[in-house]
Enzyme design. Structure first.
Site, PDB file in Angstrom:
ATOM      1  CD  GLN A 216      33.599  18.492  37.591  1.00  0.00           C
ATOM      2  OE1 GLN A 216      33.197  19.080  36.601  1.00  0.00           O
ATOM      3  NE2 GLN A 216      32.812  17.719  38.315  1.00  0.00           N
ATOM      4  NE  ARG A 363      24.112  21.059  42.311  1.00  0.00           N
ATOM      5  CZ  ARG A 363      24.259  22.214  42.913  1.00  0.00           C
ATOM      6  NH1 ARG A 363      24.297  23.322  42.215  1.00  0.00           N
ATOM      7  NH2 ARG A 363      24.366  22.284  44.208  1.00  0.00           N
ATOM      8  CB  CYS A 364      23.060  14.765  36.595  1.00  0.00           C
ATOM      9  SG  CYS A 364      22.361  13.305  35.850  1.00  0.00           S
ATOM     10  CD  GLU A 733      23.632  13.499  41.440  1.00  0.00           C
ATOM     11  OE1 GLU A 733      24.813  13.657  41.160  1.00  0.00           O
ATOM     12  OE2 GLU A 733      22.959  12.538  41.068  1.00  0.00           O
TER      13      GLU A 733
END
Ligand code: CDP
Length: 779
Positions: A216, A363-364, A733
């Site tokens: 990522q 996702r945060c 997110e």
């Protein structure tokens, strides 16, 4: 396709033709000549001394090329690697293992099968040690010290606090009402469809190392690899091919990557390592595992006066979180949420246990999910205590539109928001008043129906370089635009999408700025040899950072284009205005040129004294984070016979400022809500008392599919970010951050007539059954 005003349009995803036809190129699709395969030997014990490792039998297996142990790595100074959190982590075990499935040795072979056969043939002698899985037990003075390599001989890692301790204490002491609630956010896993893997390809002829990796953050990985392995950075190329979901799982550096690099350097051949599903769930990094206590002080008429939060963070065997350096507990201090708390105090203590390392931002935006869940859950506890409607309590305490930019008690400056507007729309869509009437009726009949609200606020877009860095590297992001002579455009960014649609949305932003059709813009990410330096994609940071860079690089191209346009139109630059994506002579609408003519002239007829070519690069350092928000409302019915919780309706109103592509945003919301549903009802990475991981595959760690997922009803309000170049905030997110509280609040509301005030996730059918049985409701 329209050439202008393309931002805001539901442009079909440019990447989908290749994805839906199976033409994507993922890591495991890449096969290089002379490629060898690597498999890892892993510990069956959660805590044990490694007495001996015997490799003869493995080396005797046909096709096995090498076995690497921690001792071998020690000689190269690579037995341990630094983590992004400033701790260190064993690459291969030296001395002892600290969690089940920890990496103990690596076997390299001609084929994947031979590598696994070799891994099974490595004999390891273990001496089991006492295991600690409970973070509270780990803090007791008699707990065995897990990390003997540290000077500090306890399992406590660090303490972090923020806010006004005394002021908060005083407010709690003098408050008319105080509620206190323990809330656990269980250990979960990002579980991307594609697990982690890499191919390390060291070329002895050129001295270059190419690392194809599910990453990522390719640039950060290149720099860290150079710093850790001592390979000059210009001799490293990191390529992140198509990535099948990341969700934070593909931010850290894993031992498998380091072993593959070492093996390739040793053998002078490409070496591939791809983890299995079980390895992914049990060793590459988990998320959450926060044990929180919140106290809210309030007036009797429901005005919040103070918030105090205490948290134990279970980090497993190594502190391998991927947080910005200055924030060991991430952005957890957003825990005052959407509410105007005059004073607050939060503290976090991090602890080692015999569990897999991690704490990634699944996702945060770095512990925001935990913070949001905590405040939204506790606000409901307060509403119950006061006998107040939870929607009313929220409305009464929202930060009001005129208070923005708003400085929170814990130090954040929220950029913009209109929380009541999102709440009102969500309540209207779901028919809140009617539902409450229906609920009252049903309660009289003994039926269990619940309504849960979550009015979350977020903090995304790390970040402004004055406060945000990872391992010292500032968290800006970048975009480079090249306009070819025929007016077609190649854009490269420092981010790396994993399915979020950047090839479409960033093309929209650039097309918008340049006045070209969106299909004329191609977006590339993920190759450090070609893309400008950036910090990658996670924590909904791409739109706030690289999205800003894309717009500003486009404007930089336009600055030069203006000189060329003036030359073509034989006027002064100041005589030009930008109208509908073209340069037009002021007051003479018939005299205009578009980017296509300008681009051709840039290469064939540049004005005297102007460099040929039409390119720009922009490194965008945002002035602040962005603060998206929303209100989610969930309605559940509980079947007293089967203990099933049925989500009848779920309304999600999101506000992410200017929307670049409403279809993609909607897809992001659907995906994140489905993940939130899994977290609320199904998922936990659980351990038994011996540290055996009980959730190592998809029959035990359940992932919701379209069959289980409720029907999502979405809508939005639009409150642009005042500082982002196009007013956009991140969104990816939000649904994962905001939804768990809505689900849990609904279930607790349904069970509140039984005196239930809180239930920890996951709310399995067994948990509901136990509650019903305790009240004699079910058999
Ligand atoms: O960093 P990541 O891409 O995961 O998250 P994001 O910035 O929230 O973006 C997710 C996707 O939604 C990207 O394709 C964005 O460009 C798109 N998006 C959008 O169209 N409009 C927004 N206001 C925010 C995101």
């Amino acid at each position: 396709m329209e050439t202008v005003a393309v931002v805001g349009k539901p442009v079909k995803r440019k990447e989908d033709p290749r994805f839906i036809q199976g033409l994507g190129r993922y890591l495991d699709d890449i096969v290089l000549p002379r490629m060898a395969y690597l498999a890892l030997v892993r510990s069956p014990y959660a805590h044990a001394r490694v007495r001996a490792i015997r490799t003869d039998a493995a080396l005797a297996i046909p096709g096995v090329l090498a076995v690497i142990t921690g001792e071998d790595l020690e000689k190269a100074g690579l037995a341990w690697m630094p983590t992004l959190a400033g701790d260190r982590q064993m690459v291969l075990a030296t001395g002892k293992v600290l969690f089940q499935y920890q990496e103990v040795a690596a076997v390299v072979a001609e084929t994947r099968e031979a590598a696994y056969d070799g891994a099974h043939a490595v004999e390891v002698e273990y001496e089991p040690l006492p295991v600690v899985v409970d973070p509270f037990a780990a803090l007791r003075p008699d707990a065995p010290v897990l990390r003997e390599d540290r000077e500090q001989k306890t399992n406590h890692i660090w303490h972090w606090e923020v806010g006004d301790r005394e002021g908060t204490e005083a407010a709690l002491r003098s408050a008319e009402v105080v509620v206190k609630q323990d809330v656990r956010f269980q250990r979960v896993h990002p579980a991307p469809l594609e697990p982690c893997g890499c191919i390390a390809d060291y070329n002895r002829g050129t001295g270059r190392l190419t690392l194809y990796v599910t990453s990522q953050a390719p640039h950060a990985h290149r720099t860290l690899l150079s710093m850790v392995a001592g390979i000059p950075e210009h001799l490293i190329r990191v390529v992140s091919p198509d990535v099948g979901g990341g969700f934070g799982n593909k931010v850290p550096v894993y031992p498998g990557y380091v072993c593959a690099v070492v093996a390739s350097l040793k053998l002078g051949r490409p070496v591939k390592w791809v983890e299995t599903r079980t390895e992914n769930l049990t060793t590459t990094h988990f998320a959450r595992d926060y044990h929180m206590t919140a106290e809210i002080a309030a007036t009797r008429d429901g005005r919040v006066r103070a918030l105090r939060v205490k948290t134990i963070a279970d980090h497993g065997a190594f502190d391998a979180q991927a947080n910005p350096s200055r924030y060991p507990a991430g952005l957890f201090s957003i825990c005052t949420g959407s509410y105007d708390f005059p004073v607050a105090f939060a503290e976090v203590d991090a602890v080692y246990t015999n569990k897999a390392p991690g704490g990634v931002a699944y996702r945060c935006s770095f512990r925001v999910t935990e913070a949001s869940y905590l405040i939204e859950r506790t606000m409901d506890v307060l509403a119950a205590e006061l006998g107040m409607d939870p929607a009313e309590l929220r409305r009464k305490n929202f930060v009001r539109p005129e208070q923005f930019p708003y400085r929170s008690a814990l130090g954040w400056t929220y950029d913009s928001g209109n929380y009541a507007a999102a709440l009102d729309l969500a309540l209207e869509m779901i028919g809140y008043a009617d539902l409450r009437r229906e609920q009252a009726e049903k309660r009289r009949r003994g039926e269990l129906m619940g309504i849960g609200i979550s009015s979350f606020t977020e903090i995304v877009g790390a970040g402004p370089s004055h406060s945000f860095d990872i391992a010292g590297i500032k968290m800006f992001d970048s975009c480079e635009i090249r306009v070819h002579p025929t007016g077609k455009v190649l854009a490269r960014l420092g981010t790396r999408h994993q399915g979020q649609g950047h090839e479409t949305t960033f093309a929209q932003v650039i097309a918008h700025e340049l006045g070209v059709p969106v299909e004329d813009v191609i977006v590339e990410e993920g190759d450090t040899d070609t893309a400008p330096y950036g910090l990658g994609t996670y924590a909904s940071r791409s739109t706030p950072t690289a999205g800003g860079a894309a717009a500003l690089a486009g404007r930089r191209v336009r600055e030069k284009a203006r000189k060329i346009a003036a030359h073509l139109l034989e006027c002064g630059e100041d005589d030009l205005e930008w109208v509908d994506g073209r340069f037009q002579v002021r007051g003479a609408p018939g005299r205009s040129v578009g980017m296509k003519e300008v681009a051709f002239a840039a290469y064939t007829n540049p004005p005297p004294g102007v460099e040929p070519g039409l390119e720009a690069v922009f490194y965008y350092d945002p002035p602040n984070l962005t603060f998206p928000f929303g209100t989610y409302v969930c309605v559940v019915d509980i079947d007293k016979g089967t203990s099933e919780v049925k989500v009848r309706r779920f309304v999600a109103v999101d506000d992410c400022g200017t929307v670049i592509n409403p279809m993609i945003v909607e897809g992001q919301i659907h995906g994140g809500l489905t993940e939130g549903y899994g977290i609320a009802f199904m998922q936990e990475i659980a351990y038994d008392e011996n540290g055996n991981c009980l959730s190592g595959n998809f029959t035990e760690y359940l992932v919701p599919t379209a069959v289980e997922a409720p029907r999502w009803e979405t809508a939005r309000t639009v409150t642009p970010s005042p500082h982002h170049p196009i007013g956009a905030k991140g969104v990816g997110e939000s649904p994962n951050v905001g939804s768990p509280a809505a689900f849990v609040n609904a279930v607790v509301d349904a069970l509140s007539p039984l005196g239930v005030r809180h239930i920890d996730m996951p709310i399995t059918r067994e948990k509901v059954w136990r509650i019903l049985r305790a009240h004699g409701i079910t058999g």
